[in-house]
Each structure stands twice: as C-alpha cells, then as structure tokens.
Enzyme design. Structure first.
Site, mmCIF file in Angstrom:
data_model
loop_
_atom_site.group_PDB
_atom_site.id
_atom_site.type_symbol
_atom_site.label_atom_id
_atom_site.label_comp_id
_atom_site.label_asym_id
_atom_site.label_seq_id
_atom_site.Cartn_x
_atom_site.Cartn_y
_atom_site.Cartn_z
ATOM 1 N N GLU A 86 2.237 1.314 -1.314
ATOM 2 C CA GLU A 86 3.198 1.882 -2.265
ATOM 3 C C GLU A 86 4.627 1.689 -1.776
ATOM 4 O OE1 GLU A 86 0.508 3.222 -0.888
ATOM 5 O OE2 GLU A 86 0.010 5.123 -1.828
ATOM 6 N N CYS A 131 -0.833 8.715 -0.057
ATOM 7 C CA CYS A 131 -0.690 9.655 1.061
ATOM 8 C C CYS A 131 0.551 10.526 0.831
ATOM 9 C CB CYS A 131 -0.600 8.908 2.389
ATOM 10 S SG CYS A 131 1.020 8.174 2.717
ATOM 11 N N ASN A 184 -0.692 -2.883 2.016
ATOM 12 C CA ASN A 184 -0.415 -2.232 3.295
ATOM 13 C C ASN A 184 -0.286 -3.259 4.413
ATOM 14 O OD1 ASN A 184 -3.229 -2.494 2.703
ATOM 15 N ND2 ASN A 184 -3.759 -1.061 4.322
ATOM 16 N N CYS A 210 3.958 8.769 1.044
ATOM 17 C CA CYS A 210 4.256 7.939 -0.134
ATOM 18 C C CYS A 210 4.605 8.801 -1.344
ATOM 19 C CB CYS A 210 3.090 7.008 -0.445
ATOM 20 S SG CYS A 210 2.992 5.657 0.756
#
Ligand code: THU
Length: 135
Positions: free
Chosen positions: A59, A90, A46, A93
């Site tokens: 991701e 999430c 991230n 994603c």
C-alpha cells in the site's frame, strides 16, 4: 449505498503487481492498486529487507509512487494476497492512507472472498493532530 468504483480492473492490477513482490523472508506477496480521483492507477508490491523493520508494504509503495508522480487525491485502493480470507491493511498503512483521504474506500481480497471498507471502519481515530495546519 454501494461504491461508485469499478473494482474489477483495479483488482486485476493489484494481482498483476503482486507478482513483482520482493518477499523472500515472509514469502507473503501483496499487491495494491490505488485509484486517483482523476482515474489514474498507481500500483505497489511489498518490498522486504534483510533488516526486517525496513520492509515496506504494498500500500505504501503505491501511495509513494502516486505522490512522486504528482497525485494526492485518492478514491480507493485494492489490496490482494493469496490467502483464503481477504487481506487487510496493517496499522501503519491505515495511518499512511488516512493522510491523503480519511474516507478512502478499501477493497480487500483473498483467493475466495473480498470485503469493501471505508477507512474509518478500519481506523476510526487516526492521528490527525497536525492536519489543521494543512487546511
Ligand atoms: N504486508 C503488506 O504489504 N501490506 C500489509 O498491509 C500487511 C503486510 C507485507 C509486509 C511483509 O512483506 C509481508 O506482508 C508479511 O508481513
């Protein structure tokens, strides 16, 4: 029926790339390793931003790296964070992953436990209104 994917190497790569996470605001580092149908692996962590909404999840970093390298066929993704329970992707994603393989296998891991899903377990009804034109 179990997964055909050998997750151990993929999970190790997800833990390794997690160390590169740029997460000064949340302090929540995430690593992802995406396996292509041809056996290549693309990783992502991230990357946060002072304008919080610009943050990009691990991701999506992995997927965009793969696509930029010419790969679009994905078999599975491993996702890791330093939590007791597995970290799940999430909602954004999930939709992003569904674009390339609605049946993608997803290995979610924390420190102590992991769970394997297929994407429809996590996102039963992705937006697919524009997919018809692509086939
Ligand atoms: N994050 C991910 O990288 N993947 C997810 O699926 C959920 C959240 C990141 C974004 C942000 O940098 C931090 O975790 C806290 O939300």
């Amino acid at each position: 029926m179990g997964s055909q994917i050998d997750w151990s190497a993929l999970v190790a790569q997800a833990w390794a790339v997690r160390q590169q996470a740029y997460a000064p605001y949340s302090k929540f580092a995430v690593g992802a390793a995406l396996l292509t149908d041809s056996g290549d692996v693309f990783t992502g962590c991230n990357v946060e931003n002072a304008s919080f909404g610009l943050t990009i999840c691990a991701e999506r970093v992995a997927v965009t790296a793969a696509v930029a390298a010419g790969s679009r066929k994905f078999a599975g993704i491993a996702l890791v964070a330093d939590t007791a329970e597995p970290v799940l992707p999430c909602g954004a994603c999930r939709q992003f992953l569904a674009e390339f393989n609605p049946q993608l296998e997803i290995y979610c891991s924390g420190r102590d436990r992991h769970q394997v899903f297929v994407l429809p377990d996590l996102l039963p009804s992705p937006f697919s209104g524009l997919q018809e034109g692509l086939r």
